[in-house]
Write a protein that holds these residues in place. Structure first.
Motif, PDB file in Angstrom:
ATOM      1  N   GLY A 110       0.993  -1.287  -0.002  1.00 33.55           N
ATOM      2  CA  GLY A 110       0.355   0.032  -0.242  1.00 33.55           C
ATOM      3  C   GLY A 110       0.637   1.677   0.352  1.00 33.55           C
ATOM      4  N   ARG A 111       2.317   1.124  -0.380  1.00 36.10           N
ATOM      5  CA  ARG A 111       2.905   2.226  -0.188  1.00 36.10           C
ATOM      6  C   ARG A 111       2.873   3.200  -1.695  1.00 36.10           C
ATOM      7  NH1 ARG A 111       6.561  -1.830   2.061  1.00 36.10           N
ATOM      8  NH2 ARG A 111       7.008  -1.721   4.568  1.00 36.10           N
ATOM      9  N   VAL A 112       3.301   4.412  -1.603  1.00 40.15           N
ATOM     10  CA  VAL A 112       3.642   5.495  -2.814  1.00 40.15           C
ATOM     11  C   VAL A 112       3.621   4.817  -3.994  1.00 40.15           C
ATOM     12  CG1 VAL A 112       5.429   5.882  -2.599  1.00 40.15           C
ATOM     13  CG2 VAL A 112       4.280   7.554  -3.430  1.00 40.15           C
TER      14      VAL A 112
ATOM     15  N   ARG B 253       3.137   1.733  -4.924  1.00 42.92           N
ATOM     16  CA  ARG B 253       2.573   0.741  -5.200  1.00 42.92           C
ATOM     17  C   ARG B 253       0.838   1.792  -5.911  1.00 42.92           C
ATOM     18  NH1 ARG B 253       4.386  -3.721  -6.985  1.00 42.92           N
ATOM     19  NH2 ARG B 253       2.506  -3.901  -7.515  1.00 42.92           N
ATOM     20  N   SER B 254       1.020   2.962  -5.430  1.00 47.63           N
ATOM     21  CA  SER B 254       0.026   3.655  -6.071  1.00 47.63           C
ATOM     22  C   SER B 254      -0.184   3.987  -7.978  1.00 47.63           C
ATOM     23  CB  SER B 254      -0.029   5.030  -5.328  1.00 47.63           C
ATOM     24  OG  SER B 254       0.834   5.432  -5.494  1.00 47.63           O
ATOM     25  N   ALA B 255      -1.037   4.475  -8.143  1.00 48.58           N
ATOM     26  CA  ALA B 255      -1.366   4.792  -9.376  1.00 48.58           C
ATOM     27  C   ALA B 255      -0.501   5.550  -9.747  1.00 48.58           C
ATOM     28  CB  ALA B 255      -3.073   5.653 -10.034  1.00 48.58           C
TER      29      ALA B 255
ATOM     30  N   ARG C 110       3.017   3.448  -9.674  1.00 50.96           N
ATOM     31  CA  ARG C 110       3.232   2.712 -10.741  1.00 50.96           C
ATOM     32  C   ARG C 110       3.718   3.739 -12.012  1.00 50.96           C
ATOM     33  NH1 ARG C 110       4.116  -1.997  -9.519  1.00 50.96           N
ATOM     34  NH2 ARG C 110       3.454  -2.937 -11.528  1.00 50.96           N
TER      35      ARG C 110
ATOM     36  N   ALA D  59       5.262  10.745  -6.940  1.00 51.65           N
ATOM     37  CA  ALA D  59       5.188  10.087  -5.920  1.00 51.65           C
ATOM     38  C   ALA D  59       6.435   9.469  -5.888  1.00 51.65           C
ATOM     39  CB  ALA D  59       4.668   8.689  -6.600  1.00 51.65           C
TER      40      ALA D  59
END
Length: 232
Positions: free
Chosen positions: A164-166, A168-170, A173, A179
């Motif tokens: 859930g860390r940055v 893995r965010s949209a 990615r 990010a």
């Protein structure tokens, strides 16, 4: 025992788990753990020509289905539920050889699923390694003064699957600058300042961040400006 009035529409032969002590009408053995009713009279499995079958409890739908498919002769085992006022399926009586064949089929499927999980895990690990490498490369482009080992560590931490860390965010990615910067700032905050000790001593998070903000900015600025001289 009057099952016909309360039986659900089970298909095929039926065997019963009696709630009371029942004895075979032919051989007089008992009490019977399982019985078959013929014209309302209880018969043991041997007298009902089902004694060669083995009991397969309910719970494994695939094994039950395959055992029934493999077995020339089978019977549904039911027991009366007084509270619900109906008979409920408890399992199956199937041929022992059929059960063995069904178990082998299920084991083959389980092995196939295990191998697929291994392949999927390897594929995900390869994808994660490539992404972490790309994330680390982006860190070094934005912060050329960041040590390469540190950049890789930040990338691995930020992009850990399921964290859930940055990373893995949209935005992570997509390797968005915001990010990547957030991941670097978070690393500096925890590893290069007394931020964690402040939190452990009871300082509120926002106050702790205020106290170490200058130190974070100094480290980040140093990593950013380290490449400006060579660029000029």
């Amino acid at each position: 025992m009057t099952p016909r009035a309360t039986l659900q529409p089970f298909t095929g032969l039926l065997a019963f788990q009696p709630l009371k002590r029942r004895y075979c009408a032919e051989c007089r053995r008992g009490p019977l753990p399982l019985l078959v009713l013929e014209d309302g009279a209880p018969y043991c499995l041997d007298c009902a020509d089902l004694g060669h079958l083995v009991f397969l409890p309910r719970g494994d739908a695939a094994l039950t289905r395959r055992s029934r498919e493999e077995s020339t002769l089978s019977a549904v085992v039911v027991r009366f539920n007084r509270r619900k006022g109906r008979y409920e399926r408890q399992g199956m009586l199937v041929e022992e050889t059929a059960l063995a064949r069904a178990e082998q089929r299920c084991l083959a499927d389980a092995e196939a699923r295990r191998r697929r999980r291994v392949r999927d895990a390897r594929r995900r690990a390869a994808q994660d390694a490539l992404f972490a490498e790309a994330f680390a490369t982006e860190i070094l482009l934005l912060f050329p003064g960041c040590p390469a080992d540190r950049a890789r560590a930040i990338a691995l931490h930020a992009s850990e699957r399921g964290s859930g860390r940055v990373g893995r965010s949209a935005a992570g990615r997509a390797l968005a600058e915001s990010a990547v910067t957030s991941a670097v700032v978070a690393s500096v905050r925890h590893l290069d300042t007394p931020y964690d000790r402040l939190l452990m001593s009871g300082v509120p998070r926002h106050e702790a961040r205020r106290r170490i903000a200058a130190s974070v900015a100094s480290v980040v600025r140093g990593w950013t400006e380290a490449g400006l001289g060579s660029a000029g």
